[in-house]
Design a protein around this motif. Structure first.
Motif, PDB file in Angstrom:
ATOM      1  N   ASN A  26       0.829  -1.200   0.000  1.00 52.00           N
ATOM      2  CA  ASN A  26       0.000   0.000   0.000  1.00 52.00           C
ATOM      3  C   ASN A  26       0.867   1.254   0.000  1.00 52.00           C
ATOM      4  OD1 ASN A  26      -2.766  -1.227   0.192  1.00 52.00           O
ATOM      5  ND2 ASN A  26      -1.778  -2.206   1.949  1.00 52.00           N
ATOM      6  N   CYS A  27       0.235   2.424   0.057  1.00 51.86           N
ATOM      7  CA  CYS A  27       0.947   3.669  -0.172  1.00 51.86           C
ATOM      8  C   CYS A  27       0.713   4.670   0.962  1.00 51.86           C
ATOM      9  CB  CYS A  27       0.480   4.274  -1.503  1.00 51.86           C
ATOM     10  SG  CYS A  27       1.325   5.798  -1.950  1.00 51.86           S
ATOM     11  N   LEU A  28       1.789   5.148   1.557  1.00 47.76           N
ATOM     12  CA  LEU A  28       1.707   6.247   2.511  1.00 47.76           C
ATOM     13  C   LEU A  28       1.758   7.543   1.706  1.00 47.76           C
ATOM     14  CD1 LEU A  28       1.668   7.324   5.424  1.00 47.76           C
ATOM     15  CD2 LEU A  28       4.173   7.243   5.385  1.00 47.76           C
ATOM     16  N   THR A  29       0.635   8.241   1.656  1.00 51.79           N
ATOM     17  CA  THR A  29       0.554   9.425   0.805  1.00 51.79           C
ATOM     18  C   THR A  29       0.701  10.731   1.570  1.00 51.79           C
ATOM     19  OG1 THR A  29      -1.861   9.548   0.970  1.00 51.79           O
ATOM     20  CG2 THR A  29      -0.948   8.188  -0.795  1.00 51.79           C
ATOM     21  N   PHE A  50       4.190  15.913   3.558  1.00 48.99           N
ATOM     22  CA  PHE A  50       4.448  16.004   4.993  1.00 48.99           C
ATOM     23  C   PHE A  50       4.026  17.366   5.519  1.00 48.99           C
ATOM     24  CE2 PHE A  50       7.257  17.118   8.584  1.00 48.99           C
ATOM     25  CZ  PHE A  50       6.823  16.147   9.474  1.00 48.99           C
ATOM     26  N   PHE A  51       3.415  17.371   6.711  1.00 48.52           N
ATOM     27  CA  PHE A  51       2.900  18.588   7.323  1.00 48.52           C
ATOM     28  C   PHE A  51       3.311  18.670   8.789  1.00 48.52           C
ATOM     29  CE2 PHE A  51       0.158  17.158   3.948  1.00 48.52           C
ATOM     30  CZ  PHE A  51      -0.106  18.307   3.215  1.00 48.52           C
ATOM     31  N   THR A  52       3.587  19.886   9.264  1.00 47.24           N
ATOM     32  CA  THR A  52       3.863  20.099  10.679  1.00 47.24           C
ATOM     33  C   THR A  52       2.729  20.872  11.354  1.00 47.24           C
ATOM     34  OG1 THR A  52       5.130  22.091  10.142  1.00 47.24           O
ATOM     35  CG2 THR A  52       6.375  20.038  10.418  1.00 47.24           C
ATOM     36  N   ASP A  53       1.716  21.234  10.607  1.00 42.74           N
ATOM     37  CA  ASP A  53       0.507  21.868  11.159  1.00 42.74           C
ATOM     38  C   ASP A  53      -0.674  20.950  10.896  1.00 42.74           C
ATOM     39  OD1 ASP A  53       1.573  24.433  12.027  1.00 42.74           O
ATOM     40  OD2 ASP A  53       1.902  24.805   9.889  1.00 42.74           O
ATOM     41  N   PHE A  54      -1.395  20.600  11.968  1.00 43.85           N
ATOM     42  CA  PHE A  54      -2.496  19.657  11.792  1.00 43.85           C
ATOM     43  C   PHE A  54      -3.578  20.219  10.878  1.00 43.85           C
ATOM     44  CE2 PHE A  54      -6.453  17.521  12.941  1.00 43.85           C
ATOM     45  CZ  PHE A  54      -6.066  16.191  12.786  1.00 43.85           C
ATOM     46  N   GLU A  55      -3.832  21.529  10.971  1.00 40.46           N
ATOM     47  CA  GLU A  55      -4.882  22.131  10.146  1.00 40.46           C
ATOM     48  C   GLU A  55      -4.566  21.978   8.662  1.00 40.46           C
ATOM     49  OE1 GLU A  55      -4.734  24.059  14.140  1.00 40.46           O
ATOM     50  OE2 GLU A  55      -3.251  23.544  12.593  1.00 40.46           O
ATOM     51  N   CYS A  56      -3.284  22.156   8.305  1.00 42.59           N
ATOM     52  CA  CYS A  56      -2.880  21.992   6.901  1.00 42.59           C
ATOM     53  C   CYS A  56      -3.003  20.532   6.474  1.00 42.59           C
ATOM     54  CB  CYS A  56      -1.456  22.491   6.712  1.00 42.59           C
ATOM     55  SG  CYS A  56      -1.252  24.258   6.990  1.00 42.59           S
ATOM     56  N   PHE A  57      -2.605  19.626   7.360  1.00 38.25           N
ATOM     57  CA  PHE A  57      -2.757  18.194   7.063  1.00 38.25           C
ATOM     58  C   PHE A  57      -4.226  17.839   6.844  1.00 38.25           C
ATOM     59  CE2 PHE A  57      -4.071  14.193   9.067  1.00 38.25           C
ATOM     60  CZ  PHE A  57      -3.459  13.267   8.230  1.00 38.25           C
ATOM     61  N   TYR A  58      -5.089  18.325   7.724  1.00 33.82           N
ATOM     62  CA  TYR A  58      -6.518  17.979   7.643  1.00 33.82           C
ATOM     63  C   TYR A  58      -7.137  18.539   6.366  1.00 33.82           C
ATOM     64  CZ  TYR A  58     -11.178  16.872   9.404  1.00 33.82           C
ATOM     65  OH  TYR A  58     -12.432  16.344   9.576  1.00 33.82           O
ATOM     66  N   GLU A  59      -6.783  19.764   6.011  1.00 32.20           N
ATOM     67  CA  GLU A  59      -7.326  20.362   4.789  1.00 32.20           C
ATOM     68  C   GLU A  59      -6.834  19.609   3.557  1.00 32.20           C
ATOM     69  OE1 GLU A  59      -9.441  22.578   2.191  1.00 32.20           O
ATOM     70  OE2 GLU A  59      -9.645  22.444   4.369  1.00 32.20           O
ATOM     71  N   HIS A  60      -5.569  19.195   3.589  1.00 33.85           N
ATOM     72  CA  HIS A  60      -5.018  18.397   2.486  1.00 33.85           C
ATOM     73  C   HIS A  60      -5.795  17.089   2.333  1.00 33.85           C
ATOM     74  CE1 HIS A  60      -2.058  16.632  -0.224  1.00 33.85           C
ATOM     75  NE2 HIS A  60      -1.975  15.582   0.583  1.00 33.85           N
ATOM     76  N   ALA A  61      -6.078  16.443   3.466  1.00 37.94           N
ATOM     77  CA  ALA A  61      -6.829  15.186   3.425  1.00 37.94           C
ATOM     78  C   ALA A  61      -8.229  15.415   2.860  1.00 37.94           C
ATOM     79  CB  ALA A  61      -6.901  14.582   4.828  1.00 37.94           C
ATOM     80  N   GLN A  62      -8.850  16.529   3.204  1.00 39.72           N
ATOM     81  CA  GLN A  62     -10.170  16.855   2.666  1.00 39.72           C
ATOM     82  C   GLN A  62     -10.097  17.070   1.155  1.00 39.72           C
ATOM     83  OE1 GLN A  62     -12.941  16.502   4.026  1.00 39.72           O
ATOM     84  NE2 GLN A  62     -13.111  17.352   6.076  1.00 39.72           N
ATOM     85  N   THR A  63      -9.026  17.706   0.704  1.00 38.43           N
ATOM     86  CA  THR A  63      -8.851  17.917  -0.740  1.00 38.43           C
ATOM     87  C   THR A  63      -8.696  16.591  -1.464  1.00 38.43           C
ATOM     88  OG1 THR A  63      -7.784  20.054  -0.339  1.00 38.43           O
ATOM     89  CG2 THR A  63      -7.420  19.037  -2.489  1.00 38.43           C
ATOM     90  N   LEU A  64      -7.905  15.687  -0.886  1.00 40.82           N
ATOM     91  CA  LEU A  64      -7.731  14.363  -1.489  1.00 40.82           C
ATOM     92  C   LEU A  64      -9.058  13.620  -1.582  1.00 40.82           C
ATOM     93  CD1 LEU A  64      -4.453  13.087   0.241  1.00 40.82           C
ATOM     94  CD2 LEU A  64      -4.696  14.030  -2.065  1.00 40.82           C
TER      95      LEU A  64
END
Length: 316
Positions: A26-29, A50-64
């Motif tokens: 599988n793939c770690l994206t 890779f993200f060091t801010d959770f808000e940026c990580f969460y928004e990225h996941a929503q975009t995906l």
């Protein structure tokens, strides 16, 4: 191929999850951690965002999520213990199943909360209970199952893993974040005991401090004296100055040897989860109830034969 995101990528246990994701094809994206010391990603998932801010990580996941072929299937939680509940809930609300390290959450009430979020989202939570896949532990469980009805084994469990001064400064040394030594280093042992010996019938704590704990547990199939410590001064004289860790599990006079065989247990756990056989909230509840009871107990004097020898030494 499934798409994975990892929360807590800089932690000690995170590389085992990265390896398991890769080894299961599988793939770690995407990965997140407030600490950017995550060079291990280069050898296991160099293309991961890779993200060091959770808000940026969460928004990225929503975009995906809007890009169907890139949408996340699983969120893996390896963050500090006190953040597990929030990160699991966030993963579920991203439309993902969640794989979380132990301890899943600190209290049974939070298990119930996660069950509500599961129902709301239609997603699942899986806990890594890797010792259940260890060959020596499976063999002992089979031996216990084959024993005559009402047999109770006598077990001494001793685990001392020395920690330096850094430990008290880190989140692991803060009981508000790690939930104490019995939870932080002991939860997988308590799950193992339940897995082997059945339901817990009695739980008494004899000693409890920020660096060590001890007590007595009685399961359907065992009487267990236990002692856990991160204090090097508790190491037996035979290993002091030679090893930083001492682990001994004695089952009715016979040592349970499982020093080897840990390498692939996370990968096996992932294989089972991906096959629909992972351990969920109901499986994790028992050990959470056990450590919650220990953490909130007032230490008491033990009955005859109930006190672990290392606890007896502390009172001298």
């Amino acid at each position: 191929m499934k798409n994975f995101a990892l929360i807590g990528a800089a932690g000690y246990i995170a590389p085992r999850h990265m390896r398991a994701i890769k080894d299961t094809g599988n793939c770690l994206t995407a990965a997140f951690d407030v600490n950017d010391s995550v060079g291990i990603i280069d050898s296991l998932a160099p293309e991961a965002d890779f993200f060091t801010d959770f808000e940026c990580f969460y928004e990225h996941a929503q975009t995906l999520r809007r890009r169907h072929h890139q949408a996340l299937d699983y969120v893996v939680v390896c963050s500090p213990n006190h953040l597990h509940h929030a990160h699991i809930a966030a993963g579920l609300r991203l439309g993902c199943d969640v794989i979380c390290e132990k301890p899943l959450v600190p209290t049974p009430a939070l298990v119930d909360e996660l069950a509500c979020v599961e129902r709301e989202t239609g997603q699942r939570v899986f806990n890594i209970l890797q010792l259940r896949h260890h060959e020596a532990i499976v063999q002992l469980r089979n031996k216990v199952s084959a024993a005559p009805l009402n047999t109770k084994f006598d077990v001494d469990l001793t685990y001392i893993t020395s920690r330096g001064k850094w430990y008290a400064t880190s989140w692991k040394g803060d009981p508000r974040k790690s939930f104490g030594v019995a939870t932080n280093i002991g939860v997988h042992f308590f799950d193992m005991l339940h897995f082997i010996f059945g339901p817990l019938q009695y739980n008494r704590v004899h000693y409890l401090s920020e660096t060590k704990a001890g007590g007595y547990l009685e399961y359907q199939g065992a009487r267990v004296r236990w002692f856990l410590s991160v204090d090097a001064s508790d190491l037996p004289a035979s290993v002091q100055g030679k090893k930083a860790t001492y682990r001994n599990i004695d089952v009715s006079g016979e040592p349970l040897e499982f020093s080897e065989g840990f390498t692939d247990l996370h990968t096996i756990s992932y294989q089972e989860i991906l096959a629909g056989n992972g351990y969920g909230l109901k499986d994790a509840r028992h050990c959470i109830e056990t450590v919650h009871s220990i953490r909130t107990s007032t230490p008491r004097v033990g009955g005859p034969g109930e006190v672990h020898p290392f606890v007896i030494k502390l009172s001298r």
